[in-house]
Design an enzyme around this catalytic site. Structure first.
Site, PDB file in Angstrom:
ATOM      1  N   LYS B  69      44.728   5.083-102.924  1.00 40.85           N
ATOM      2  CA  LYS B  69      45.693   3.990-102.964  1.00 40.85           C
ATOM      3  C   LYS B  69      45.497   3.297-104.308  1.00 40.85           C
ATOM      4  CE  LYS B  69      46.787  -0.560-101.464  1.00 40.85           C
ATOM      5  NZ  LYS B  69      46.560  -1.721-100.628  1.00 40.85           N
ATOM      6  N   THR B 180      45.353  -8.341 -93.069  1.00 37.38           N
ATOM      7  CA  THR B 180      45.196  -9.753 -92.729  1.00 37.38           C
ATOM      8  C   THR B 180      45.921 -10.145 -91.436  1.00 37.38           C
ATOM      9  OG1 THR B 180      45.203 -10.051 -95.114  1.00 37.38           O
ATOM     10  CG2 THR B 180      45.155 -12.033 -93.797  1.00 37.38           C
TER      11      THR B 180
END
Lengths: 67, 228
Positions: B69, B180
């Site tokens: 990533k 999150t």
């Protein structure tokens, strides 16, 4: 000999990268090492000689999010 | 964390590369991950193409995976990606054989450039990392989906709750990357379950093809035969 390990200057009494890892007593699984900004393959740790003021980065993996 | 991973049905988990504490104060994060999960190393924390390339090489050496990533940040307050540095890093890493999954601003032209550079997928943001604002620019994601029908599109960052994930999937995303929204919820395992259901619902709705939006009512019952 003095080398930088993860930015810290350390006095060491070893000569190879593999011996450094042993001296630091680090877990060897799934870590990687850079010597003077170049990755050193795990198979080369034994034969990689260190010299004064070498800069070594030893990394592992962490999760994201808040600490 | 592990129960949230299991509840979410996620197949891939992304991890960042950091210096090992030399005092052995921390255990290996990877030991907490189920072995069935595919680990996707990332370049979080990098601000230049050069640092991202260095980090990627270290990650590949440690994990023996070409998956990456790619994340090159341009600004500390917003954590918005630096698209120029991201593209530069992507070109180098693709040449070195990495399977590059880049995080970038939700911009069609940048998406095209990343795919031309050889990236394996595109990962536009929905909103700033960790903001929980949800999809801020649905039109951009929809346009990206329509113009790049064959690209794998993962919405990366900004999801706050289950409906945000459903919206991303309804717009045609192939997946959603999040942290999150689950980690900061009061019950991460429950939120992870909500995300799984939202992603499945959103995908089904996208595949089913939604009705057109109309400004005025359109009777759903027959108009003839009403008693007078």
């Amino acid at each position: 000999m003095k080398v930088f390990v993860n930015g810290e200057l350390r006095e060491v009494k070893i000569s190879t990268l593999a011996e450094l890892i042993t001296e630091l007593d680090l877990p060897v699984a799934r870590i990687a090492i850079e010597l003077n900004r170049e990755v050193v393959r795990r198979s080369d740790w034994d034969s990689t000689m260190l010299k004064d003021e070498d800069r070594i980065e030893i990394v592992h993996f962490v999760g994201g999010g808040k600490n | 964390m592990r129960s949230a991973h299991e509840a979410s049905g996620a197949e891939m988990v992304t991890v960042a590369v950091r210096r090992v504490p030399l005092d052995r104060s921390s255990e290996s994060f990877l030991d907490y991950l189920s072995p069935s999960l595919q680990i996707l190393p990332n370049t979080a924390g990098c601000y230049t193409a050069e640092d991202a390339v260095r980090t990627a090489r270290l990650a590949r050496e440690a994990l023996q995976t070409d998956l990456l990533k790619l994340e090159v940040i341009g600004d500390q307050t917003t954590l918005f990606p630096d698209n120029e540095q991201t593209l530069e890093a992507a070109r180098i890493l693709v040449k070195e054989g990495f399977v590059v999954l880049p995080y970038f601003n939700d911009d069609l032209i940048m998406a095209k450039k990343l795919l031309d550079a050889g990236c394996a997928a595109i990962m536009p943001l929905a909103a700033p990392i960790g903001s929980g604002l949800g999809v801020q620019n649905p039109a951009n994601l929809r346009i990206m989906r329509e113009q790049l029908p064959d690209a794998t599109m993962i919405v990366d960052a900004g999801v706050g709750t289950a409906s945000d994930a459903a919206i991303a999937m309804e717009l045609g995303a192939d997946g959603v990357l999040m942290n999150t929204a689950i980690a900061e919820s009061e019950d991460p395992a429950k939120m992870a379950t909500a995300m799984k259901l939202a992603i499945e619902a959103g995908r089904l709705a996208y595949e089913a093809g939604r009705m057109p939006k109309r400004l005025y009512a359109s009777a759903s019952s027959p108009l003839s035969g009403v008693i007078k």
